[in-house]
Motif scaffolding. Sequence first.
Motif, PDB file in Angstrom:
ATOM      1  N   GLU A  33       0.799  -1.221   0.000  1.00 60.81           N
ATOM      2  CA  GLU A  33       0.000   0.000   0.000  1.00 60.81           C
ATOM      3  C   GLU A  33       0.832   1.272   0.000  1.00 60.81           C
ATOM      4  O   GLU A  33       0.283   2.367  -0.057  1.00 60.81           O
ATOM      5  CB  GLU A  33      -0.914   0.001   1.235  1.00 60.81           C
ATOM      6  CG  GLU A  33      -1.927  -1.134   1.256  1.00 60.81           C
ATOM      7  CD  GLU A  33      -2.955  -1.026   0.138  1.00 60.81           C
ATOM      8  OE1 GLU A  33      -3.293   0.124  -0.243  1.00 60.81           O
ATOM      9  OE2 GLU A  33      -3.402  -2.061  -0.369  1.00 60.81           O
TER      10      GLU A  33
ATOM     11  N   GLN B 169      -7.709  -5.523  -3.982  1.00 62.97           N
ATOM     12  CA  GLN B 169      -9.067  -5.074  -3.686  1.00 62.97           C
ATOM     13  C   GLN B 169      -9.919  -5.031  -4.942  1.00 62.97           C
ATOM     14  O   GLN B 169     -11.064  -5.499  -4.952  1.00 62.97           O
ATOM     15  CB  GLN B 169      -9.009  -3.693  -3.022  1.00 62.97           C
ATOM     16  CG  GLN B 169     -10.360  -3.025  -2.800  1.00 62.97           C
ATOM     17  CD  GLN B 169     -11.167  -3.661  -1.687  1.00 62.97           C
ATOM     18  OE1 GLN B 169     -10.683  -4.544  -0.986  1.00 62.97           O
ATOM     19  NE2 GLN B 169     -12.411  -3.216  -1.523  1.00 62.97           N
TER      20      GLN B 169
ATOM     21  N   ASP C  98     -12.544 -11.131  -2.122  1.00 61.13           N
ATOM     22  CA  ASP C  98     -13.393 -11.122  -0.927  1.00 61.13           C
ATOM     23  C   ASP C  98     -14.870 -11.292  -1.287  1.00 61.13           C
ATOM     24  O   ASP C  98     -15.645 -11.865  -0.515  1.00 61.13           O
ATOM     25  CB  ASP C  98     -13.172  -9.833  -0.130  1.00 61.13           C
ATOM     26  CG  ASP C  98     -13.484  -8.587  -0.953  1.00 61.13           C
ATOM     27  OD1 ASP C  98     -12.984  -8.482  -2.090  1.00 61.13           O
ATOM     28  OD2 ASP C  98     -14.234  -7.718  -0.455  1.00 61.13           O
TER      29      ASP C  98
ATOM     30  N   ASP D 291      -1.388  -7.902  -2.410  1.00 59.26           N
ATOM     31  CA  ASP D 291      -1.425  -7.121  -1.173  1.00 59.26           C
ATOM     32  C   ASP D 291      -2.676  -7.367  -0.343  1.00 59.26           C
ATOM     33  O   ASP D 291      -2.757  -6.922   0.803  1.00 59.26           O
ATOM     34  CB  ASP D 291      -1.264  -5.626  -1.474  1.00 59.26           C
ATOM     35  CG  ASP D 291      -2.300  -5.096  -2.452  1.00 59.26           C
ATOM     36  OD1 ASP D 291      -3.369  -5.717  -2.586  1.00 59.26           O
ATOM     37  OD2 ASP D 291      -2.043  -4.048  -3.066  1.00 59.26           O
ATOM     38  N   ARG D 292      -3.672  -8.083  -0.865  1.00 61.60           N
ATOM     39  CA  ARG D 292      -4.870  -8.402  -0.099  1.00 61.60           C
ATOM     40  C   ARG D 292      -4.971  -9.885   0.257  1.00 61.60           C
ATOM     41  O   ARG D 292      -6.031 -10.348   0.673  1.00 61.60           O
ATOM     42  CB  ARG D 292      -6.119  -7.968  -0.874  1.00 61.60           C
ATOM     43  CG  ARG D 292      -6.277  -6.441  -1.003  1.00 61.60           C
ATOM     44  CD  ARG D 292      -6.323  -5.782   0.369  1.00 61.60           C
ATOM     45  NE  ARG D 292      -6.391  -4.335   0.283  1.00 61.60           N
ATOM     46  CZ  ARG D 292      -7.504  -3.627   0.445  1.00 61.60           C
ATOM     47  NH1 ARG D 292      -8.648  -4.245   0.686  1.00 61.60           N
ATOM     48  NH2 ARG D 292      -7.465  -2.306   0.375  1.00 61.60           N
TER      49      ARG D 292
ATOM     50  N   ALA E 240      -3.380 -11.604   2.733  1.00 61.06           N
ATOM     51  CA  ALA E 240      -3.529 -11.784   4.182  1.00 61.06           C
ATOM     52  C   ALA E 240      -4.937 -11.403   4.629  1.00 61.06           C
ATOM     53  O   ALA E 240      -5.549 -12.085   5.470  1.00 61.06           O
ATOM     54  CB  ALA E 240      -2.481 -10.961   4.916  1.00 61.06           C
ATOM     55  N   GLU E 241      -5.459 -10.330   4.074  1.00 61.52           N
ATOM     56  CA  GLU E 241      -6.815  -9.892   4.417  1.00 61.52           C
ATOM     57  C   GLU E 241      -7.858 -10.922   3.984  1.00 61.52           C
ATOM     58  O   GLU E 241      -8.842 -11.175   4.690  1.00 61.52           O
ATOM     59  CB  GLU E 241      -7.079  -8.550   3.753  1.00 61.52           C
ATOM     60  CG  GLU E 241      -8.371  -7.885   4.164  1.00 61.52           C
ATOM     61  CD  GLU E 241      -8.501  -6.504   3.557  1.00 61.52           C
ATOM     62  OE1 GLU E 241      -9.514  -6.257   2.876  1.00 61.52           O
ATOM     63  OE2 GLU E 241      -7.593  -5.676   3.767  1.00 61.52           O
ATOM     64  N   SER E 242      -7.644 -11.544   2.815  1.00 63.79           N
ATOM     65  CA  SER E 242      -8.569 -12.569   2.323  1.00 63.79           C
ATOM     66  C   SER E 242      -8.526 -13.808   3.221  1.00 63.79           C
ATOM     67  O   SER E 242      -9.572 -14.406   3.532  1.00 63.79           O
ATOM     68  CB  SER E 242      -8.222 -12.947   0.889  1.00 63.79           C
ATOM     69  OG  SER E 242      -8.360 -11.838   0.019  1.00 63.79           O
TER      70      SER E 242
ATOM     71  N   ALA F  85      -7.777 -13.787   6.366  1.00 64.03           N
ATOM     72  CA  ALA F  85      -8.432 -13.398   7.619  1.00 64.03           C
ATOM     73  C   ALA F  85      -9.953 -13.442   7.474  1.00 64.03           C
ATOM     74  O   ALA F  85     -10.667 -13.838   8.408  1.00 64.03           O
ATOM     75  CB  ALA F  85      -7.964 -12.005   8.030  1.00 64.03           C
ATOM     76  N   LEU F  86     -10.460 -13.034   6.309  1.00 61.20           N
ATOM     77  CA  LEU F  86     -11.902 -13.084   6.061  1.00 61.20           C
ATOM     78  C   LEU F  86     -12.403 -14.529   6.090  1.00 61.20           C
ATOM     79  O   LEU F  86     -13.463 -14.817   6.665  1.00 61.20           O
ATOM     80  CB  LEU F  86     -12.221 -12.436   4.713  1.00 61.20           C
ATOM     81  CG  LEU F  86     -13.687 -12.465   4.270  1.00 61.20           C
ATOM     82  CD1 LEU F  86     -14.566 -11.688   5.251  1.00 61.20           C
ATOM     83  CD2 LEU F  86     -13.833 -11.895   2.854  1.00 61.20           C
TER      84      LEU F  86
ATOM     85  N   ARG G 176     -12.553 -15.553   9.669  1.00 57.44           N
ATOM     86  CA  ARG G 176     -13.625 -14.865  10.387  1.00 57.44           C
ATOM     87  C   ARG G 176     -14.990 -15.465  10.054  1.00 57.44           C
ATOM     88  O   ARG G 176     -15.871 -15.543  10.922  1.00 57.44           O
ATOM     89  CB  ARG G 176     -13.596 -13.380  10.040  1.00 57.44           C
ATOM     90  CG  ARG G 176     -14.514 -12.535  10.887  1.00 57.44           C
ATOM     91  CD  ARG G 176     -14.179 -11.054  10.785  1.00 57.44           C
ATOM     92  NE  ARG G 176     -14.344 -10.505   9.450  1.00 57.44           N
ATOM     93  CZ  ARG G 176     -13.359 -10.143   8.654  1.00 57.44           C
ATOM     94  NH1 ARG G 176     -12.086 -10.286   9.047  1.00 57.44           N
ATOM     95  NH2 ARG G 176     -13.599  -9.632   7.449  1.00 57.44           N
TER      96      ARG G 176
END
Length: 401
Positions: free
Chosen positions: A61, A214, A219, A244-245, A247-249, A251-252, A255
Motif C-alpha cells: 500500500e 481489492q 473477498d 497485497d490483499r 492476508a486480508e482474504s 483473515a476473512l 472470520r
Amino acid sequence: MARFLMIAYTTYMHDGRVKRHAEALAERGDHVDVICLATDEQPITNGVNVIGLPMPRYRGESKSAYLRSYTRFFAMAARRAARMSMKLRYDVVIVCTMPDAVIVCAILPKLLGSKVVLDVHDTMPELYRDKFGGARGAAGAKLLMLEERVSSWWADRVLAVHDLHRDRLQQAGVPADKIHVVMNSPDTRIFDRHKNGDSPPNQFTLICHGTVTQRLGLDLAVSAVAALRSEIPELRLEVIGEGDRLAESRALVDRLGLGNQVSFMDLVPVEKLPPLLVKADVGLVPYRPSSATHLMLPVKLLDYATLSIPVIAARLRTVEYYFGDGAVELFEPGDVADLARAIRLLYNNPDLRARLVERSRHALDALNWQTQRSEYYRAIDSLVAERLSQENFDGRERTPE
C-alpha cells in the motif's frame, strides 16, 4: 537471426505474456535476452536467456515503497541493458509495463540504434486512481497519464492488449499508427482446450487465480461462498495467487469459518497452472467495477475459456465486448448476492455450463494464440525492417562518390 532484449518488472515463470512473447521469438531462431526479477526456482525458458535481478517485487500500500522498488529495478536493469548493448547491439528492445517509465532502461540501447517497443500490459493512471483514491490519487493519475504519453512518444511501437485498450491509448494522445494490438491469448501448447480434469467427488469446485487485490474482488467470492454454504454444502473455492490483499482474504475466511470451504495456494509457474485449473467446475472473475477493471480483459477468463471451464464474470465493459453474447455467466460487479445467484445457477444447471463452454469457444476463435502470434511477429518485424533500411540508407549516404 535478429537480436531482442526484453525488460520487465516481473518474474518470468509467472508472467504468461512476457514468457509467451519471448519464446515466440526464440522458437523461430531469434536470440532473446530477458531482464526480469529473479526467483528461487529455475524457470523453464525454451531457448530464452533469462537474466534474473536479485530483488523482490513489491506488492503493498506504500507509494514510496513502490517508487523505491521501481527505481532500484530501473537502475539495475538499465546498467545490465547498457553493458549488453555495448557488447553487441540489439535490433529491438521490448520494455513491458508496469510501470511505463521502465522505458528509461532502453535509453542507451536506443541511442545505439535499437528500436524500442513499449508493451503496455495495464493502464497505470486508472490503476493508481483505484488503488490510492482521493485527491492525491487523482493528481497522481494525471501525472501518470503524462508519463504514459512521454513513454509512448519515446517508443517506436506501442503494444495494446485489446481493442478497447488501443482506443484508450489513442484518446490519451498516443498516435494510432504507433499502436498494435496483441492480445493475452493463452499459449495452446500449455493450455489445451480439452478439459480433462475432474473435480473431487462430492464437490463443486470454483477456481480463482492471479493477483489478489481489492479491485479484483476475491473477498466477494469468499462472501458468496459463505452465503451458499448451507444451500450447497459441497461448494469449494480454490485460490491460487498472491498480492497485497492475500492476508486480508485469509483473515476473512477465518472470520467467516470457511476453512473447510476455501483453500489457498501460492502462485505457480505458467506450465503448472492447467493441471490445477482443469479440476474446477467453474472459473470466477469477481472484479469490482472501476475505470481500471472496465478496461481489463482478464487473463484468468481467457485461461478458463481455453481450458473449457465455464466462467462467471463481473459485467464489465471489456468482458462484455468480447464475451457478452452468452459466452460467460455475468453478474453485477460488486454484488455478492448476484454472484451467489450465478454460482447457484451453474451448480443446478450442467446443461448451461456446457453451453457456456461452447459459446466461449466460439468467442475465442478470433483471439487464438496462433493469430496473436502472427500479429506480434508483424509488429516486431516491421521495426527490424525499418532499422535495417535505415542502416542501408545511412551506409549509402556515407559512401563516397
